[in-house]
Design a protein around this motif. Sequence first.
Motif, short mmCIF file in Angstrom:
data_model
loop_
_atom_site.label_atom_id
_atom_site.label_comp_id
_atom_site.label_asym_id
_atom_site.label_seq_id
_atom_site.Cartn_x
_atom_site.Cartn_y
_atom_site.Cartn_z
N SER A 40 1.87 -2.73 2.61
CA SER A 40 0.74 -1.83 2.85
C SER A 40 1.08 -0.42 2.39
N GLN A 41 0.04 0.32 2.15
CA GLN A 41 0.15 1.72 1.76
C GLN A 41 -0.92 2.48 2.53
N LYS A 68 -6.45 -8.19 -1.44
CA LYS A 68 -6.41 -6.84 -0.89
C LYS A 68 -7.32 -6.77 0.32
N THR A 156 -0.25 -2.12 -4.31
CA THR A 156 -0.73 -1.18 -3.30
C THR A 156 -0.87 0.21 -3.89
#
Length: 157
Positions: A40-41, A68, A156
């Motif tokens: 994750s970002q 996503k 990401t």
Amino acid sequence: MQFIHPRKGTIRLKDMVKEIRKYLEEDPSARYKVVIGTDSQTSRSETLFVTAIIVQRVGKGALFYYSKKRSRPLMDLRYRIYKETEYSLTCMERLKEKGFLGISMDLPVEIHLDVGRKGETRKLIQEVVGWVTSVGYTAKIKPDAYAASAVADRFTK
């Protein structure tokens, strides 16, 4: 859940399972494994989760897809790591629902976790590894967790 093939674009789950079946049938004598990992970002506006699904023909390449998922920004590291683990396990369950185990009953499954012995995530290793192994999968952490730390991470950005 929608998936993306890096060259072909968006693909439905049932079509992805068909493509994986075809890939496995191309070389039935090869050794395969399934690897799933999520990274994750987080930015000020959202957290983007990317889950990579890799079917590896050991020593002879791989087939991979990713999905996503966006959410409100999640700043709490523990919560984010738990969400990443949840998304990886949910992805495997969705594959099973679409008959994936019918074609891959004997394939080893690895869940790659974006945690490692360095940094803040080291405190979470025992918890998320225990979760993954308790549902019957092999858990890998950094530096061996390439599905999360390399493949998913790439998408990401």
